[in-house]
Design a protein around this motif. Structure first.
Motif, PDB file in Angstrom:
ATOM      1  N   VAL A 205      14.735  37.046 -81.175  1.00 23.38           N
ATOM      2  CA  VAL A 205      14.441  37.988 -79.965  1.00 23.38           C
ATOM      3  C   VAL A 205      14.640  39.344 -80.553  1.00 23.38           C
ATOM      4  O   VAL A 205      13.796  40.323 -79.926  1.00 23.38           O
ATOM      5  CB  VAL A 205      15.102  37.498 -78.916  1.00 23.38           C
ATOM      6  CG1 VAL A 205      14.891  38.503 -77.779  1.00 23.38           C
ATOM      7  CG2 VAL A 205      14.611  36.148 -78.588  1.00 23.38           C
ATOM      8  N   LEU A 206      15.798  39.694 -81.412  1.00 21.68           N
ATOM      9  CA  LEU A 206      16.156  40.916 -81.344  1.00 21.68           C
ATOM     10  C   LEU A 206      15.145  41.286 -82.810  1.00 21.68           C
ATOM     11  O   LEU A 206      15.108  42.627 -82.794  1.00 21.68           O
ATOM     12  CB  LEU A 206      17.424  40.907 -81.939  1.00 21.68           C
ATOM     13  CG  LEU A 206      18.490  40.785 -80.806  1.00 21.68           C
ATOM     14  CD1 LEU A 206      19.974  40.782 -81.527  1.00 21.68           C
ATOM     15  CD2 LEU A 206      18.491  41.808 -79.835  1.00 21.68           C
ATOM     16  N   LEU A 207      14.590  40.867 -83.557  1.00 28.39           N
ATOM     17  CA  LEU A 207      13.791  41.165 -84.704  1.00 28.39           C
ATOM     18  C   LEU A 207      12.782  42.168 -84.462  1.00 28.39           C
ATOM     19  O   LEU A 207      12.647  43.280 -85.031  1.00 28.39           O
ATOM     20  CB  LEU A 207      13.320  40.104 -85.462  1.00 28.39           C
ATOM     21  CG  LEU A 207      14.160  39.290 -86.586  1.00 28.39           C
ATOM     22  CD1 LEU A 207      13.480  38.228 -87.241  1.00 28.39           C
ATOM     23  CD2 LEU A 207      14.656  40.177 -87.505  1.00 28.39           C
ATOM     24  N   PRO A 208      11.866  41.827 -83.269  1.00 24.64           N
ATOM     25  CA  PRO A 208      10.815  42.835 -83.184  1.00 24.64           C
ATOM     26  C   PRO A 208      11.331  44.419 -82.663  1.00 24.64           C
ATOM     27  O   PRO A 208      10.456  45.288 -82.972  1.00 24.64           O
ATOM     28  CB  PRO A 208      10.154  42.160 -81.863  1.00 24.64           C
ATOM     29  CG  PRO A 208      10.430  40.795 -82.008  1.00 24.64           C
ATOM     30  CD  PRO A 208      11.728  40.684 -82.389  1.00 24.64           C
ATOM     31  N   PHE A 209      12.442  44.431 -82.358  1.00 27.30           N
ATOM     32  CA  PHE A 209      13.114  45.643 -81.574  1.00 27.30           C
ATOM     33  C   PHE A 209      13.471  46.495 -83.120  1.00 27.30           C
ATOM     34  O   PHE A 209      13.622  47.735 -82.935  1.00 27.30           O
ATOM     35  CB  PHE A 209      14.108  45.351 -80.784  1.00 27.30           C
ATOM     36  CG  PHE A 209      13.364  44.806 -79.372  1.00 27.30           C
ATOM     37  CD1 PHE A 209      13.074  45.652 -78.374  1.00 27.30           C
ATOM     38  CD2 PHE A 209      13.510  43.290 -79.183  1.00 27.30           C
ATOM     39  CE1 PHE A 209      12.474  44.996 -77.083  1.00 27.30           C
ATOM     40  CE2 PHE A 209      13.142  42.914 -77.935  1.00 27.30           C
ATOM     41  CZ  PHE A 209      12.624  43.584 -77.211  1.00 27.30           C
ATOM     42  N   VAL A 210      14.310  45.796 -83.867  1.00 28.16           N
ATOM     43  CA  VAL A 210      14.949  46.602 -84.994  1.00 28.16           C
ATOM     44  C   VAL A 210      14.322  46.495 -86.218  1.00 28.16           C
ATOM     45  O   VAL A 210      14.598  47.305 -87.071  1.00 28.16           O
ATOM     46  CB  VAL A 210      16.481  45.686 -85.148  1.00 28.16           C
ATOM     47  CG1 VAL A 210      17.365  45.593 -83.779  1.00 28.16           C
ATOM     48  CG2 VAL A 210      16.310  44.129 -85.567  1.00 28.16           C
ATOM     49  N   ALA A 211      13.227  45.654 -86.428  1.00 28.38           N
ATOM     50  CA  ALA A 211      12.573  45.715 -87.709  1.00 28.38           C
ATOM     51  C   ALA A 211      11.571  47.156 -87.782  1.00 28.38           C
ATOM     52  O   ALA A 211      11.167  47.550 -86.671  1.00 28.38           O
ATOM     53  CB  ALA A 211      11.481  44.644 -88.036  1.00 28.38           C
TER      54      ALA A 211
ATOM     55  N   LEU B 213       6.537  47.773 -74.260  1.00 28.57           N
ATOM     56  CA  LEU B 213       7.544  47.999 -75.120  1.00 28.57           C
ATOM     57  C   LEU B 213       7.003  47.963 -76.604  1.00 28.57           C
ATOM     58  O   LEU B 213       6.063  47.496 -76.967  1.00 28.57           O
ATOM     59  CB  LEU B 213       8.322  46.550 -75.308  1.00 28.57           C
ATOM     60  CG  LEU B 213       8.995  46.131 -73.727  1.00 28.57           C
ATOM     61  CD1 LEU B 213       9.794  44.778 -73.975  1.00 28.57           C
ATOM     62  CD2 LEU B 213      10.361  47.238 -73.466  1.00 28.57           C
ATOM     63  N   SER B 214       7.730  49.134 -77.366  1.00 26.14           N
ATOM     64  CA  SER B 214       6.930  49.290 -78.776  1.00 26.14           C
ATOM     65  C   SER B 214       7.952  48.328 -79.574  1.00 26.14           C
ATOM     66  O   SER B 214       9.223  48.471 -79.920  1.00 26.14           O
ATOM     67  CB  SER B 214       7.613  50.592 -79.212  1.00 26.14           C
ATOM     68  OG  SER B 214       7.151  50.992 -80.509  1.00 26.14           O
ATOM     69  N   LEU B 215       7.161  47.233 -80.312  1.00 25.17           N
ATOM     70  CA  LEU B 215       7.702  46.174 -81.099  1.00 25.17           C
ATOM     71  C   LEU B 215       7.086  46.420 -82.548  1.00 25.17           C
ATOM     72  O   LEU B 215       6.152  46.733 -82.656  1.00 25.17           O
ATOM     73  CB  LEU B 215       7.169  44.801 -80.479  1.00 25.17           C
ATOM     74  CG  LEU B 215       7.849  44.735 -78.930  1.00 25.17           C
ATOM     75  CD1 LEU B 215       7.222  43.204 -78.563  1.00 25.17           C
ATOM     76  CD2 LEU B 215       9.413  45.062 -79.068  1.00 25.17           C
ATOM     77  N   SER B 216       8.176  46.027 -83.440  1.00 26.56           N
ATOM     78  CA  SER B 216       7.580  45.869 -84.833  1.00 26.56           C
ATOM     79  C   SER B 216       6.446  44.653 -85.299  1.00 26.56           C
ATOM     80  O   SER B 216       6.904  43.668 -84.630  1.00 26.56           O
ATOM     81  CB  SER B 216       8.723  45.886 -85.543  1.00 26.56           C
ATOM     82  OG  SER B 216       8.185  45.535 -87.168  1.00 26.56           O
ATOM     83  N   VAL B 217       5.332  44.904 -85.696  1.00 24.99           N
ATOM     84  CA  VAL B 217       4.448  43.799 -86.097  1.00 24.99           C
ATOM     85  C   VAL B 217       5.200  42.853 -86.902  1.00 24.99           C
ATOM     86  O   VAL B 217       4.928  41.510 -86.962  1.00 24.99           O
ATOM     87  CB  VAL B 217       3.199  44.359 -86.810  1.00 24.99           C
ATOM     88  CG1 VAL B 217       2.362  43.117 -87.169  1.00 24.99           C
ATOM     89  CG2 VAL B 217       2.517  45.302 -85.875  1.00 24.99           C
ATOM     90  N   ASN B 218       6.128  43.371 -87.958  1.00 26.52           N
ATOM     91  CA  ASN B 218       6.576  42.673 -88.999  1.00 26.52           C
ATOM     92  C   ASN B 218       7.761  41.951 -88.136  1.00 26.52           C
ATOM     93  O   ASN B 218       8.060  40.671 -88.524  1.00 26.52           O
ATOM     94  CB  ASN B 218       7.213  43.343 -90.054  1.00 26.52           C
ATOM     95  CG  ASN B 218       6.090  43.906 -91.045  1.00 26.52           C
ATOM     96  OD1 ASN B 218       4.982  43.622 -91.306  1.00 26.52           O
ATOM     97  ND2 ASN B 218       6.540  45.159 -91.771  1.00 26.52           N
TER      98      ASN B 218
END
Length: 253
Positions: free
Chosen positions: A83-89, A99-104
């Motif tokens: 769950v944390l990956l899209p926020f920190v990647a 929310l601004s999320l990372s595609v990777n």
């Protein structure tokens, strides 16, 4: 390893999956997990088919869906990490519900969740349909180094022994009116942990001496020689072979 040892993860039954030799089920589970991990994360439909295959195995094994779902809770820490990956990647970003999320990060989270859940589910089915003693015999049958098999055997057995010793010590404390309610009770818990370590060490010494007195020379005797015929291997490998076809389609389509 000749002594029987029932474990809480095992669910007794007489299904076709229960009757398969343990080493065939271990090999099939390992091959299935390797195939799942090798599947490209973009082939989302493939992971759905893997789930259907595991559901079919659970149906043949008569393992209730509720039991399987409860035991899948063990992967909660991995879910939290995913769950944390899209926020920190880093990398390209996309807006999802404001929310601004990372595609990777989104792909990485999906990869962890899909493959991790399928791997845990396969392991849960293996444990639910195979006795612990049979699993150890299966590992030995698959030519795993004997020392590793013995270490696993002793670790599992002593894990249960220590857990039971902890339960008795907890009951003894509670029978004397003790309840851990704050920092001031940590001293009692620390003393209990020290006593548990000493008792476990002393029990290990006694068990080792008992084994030597009975002729233990570094290898555990095998009482039941479990063999598998071609039909049993074919039944066990049906799962990973079908998954392999799905994986190849995932790479080509």
């Amino acid at each position: 390893m000749g002594a029987g040892h029932a474990h809480r993860l095992y669910r007794p039954g007489h299904s076709p999956v229960h009757r398969l030799p343990p080493h065939t089920k271990i090999a099939a589970t390992f091959a299935f997990v390797v195939v799942v991990v090798s599947t490209p994360r973009e082939a989302m439909w493939a992971f759905g088919l893997y789930g259907v295959l595991l559901a079919a195995v659970a149906g043949f094994a008569r393992v209730p869906a509720g039991l399987l779902l409860r035991r899948l809770l063990i992967e909660v820490p991995f879910v939290a990490f995913a769950v944390l990956l899209p926020f920190v990647a880093r990398g390209e970003r996309v807006d999802v519900l404001g929310l601004s999320l990372s595609v990777n990060g989104l792909w990485g989270a999906w990869n962890v969740l899909a493959k991790g859940t399928l791997g845990v589910a396969a392991s849960v089915l293996l444990a639910a349909t195979t006795e612990l003693r049979a699993l150890l015999l299966g590992l030995q049958r698959l030519k795993l180094p004997p020392l590793l098999v013995q270490i696993a055997s002793f670790m599992i057995r002593y894990g249960d022994v220590i857990t039971d010793e902890m339960r008795r010590m907890r009951i003894a404390r509670e029978s004397r009116g003790f309840e851990a309610r704050g920092v001031r009770h940590w001293g009692v818990l620390a003393k209990s942990a020290g006593a548990l370590f000493i008792r476990s060490y002393e029990r290990g010494e006694r068990v080792h001496l008992a084994m030597i007195s009975r002729g233990y020379t570094g290898t555990m005797p095998v009482i039941d020689e479990v063999r598998a015929d071609r039909a049993q291997w074919s039944s066990a490998l049906a799962l990973p072979l079908t998954a392999l076809v799905v994986c190849l389609l995932g790479w080509t389509l």
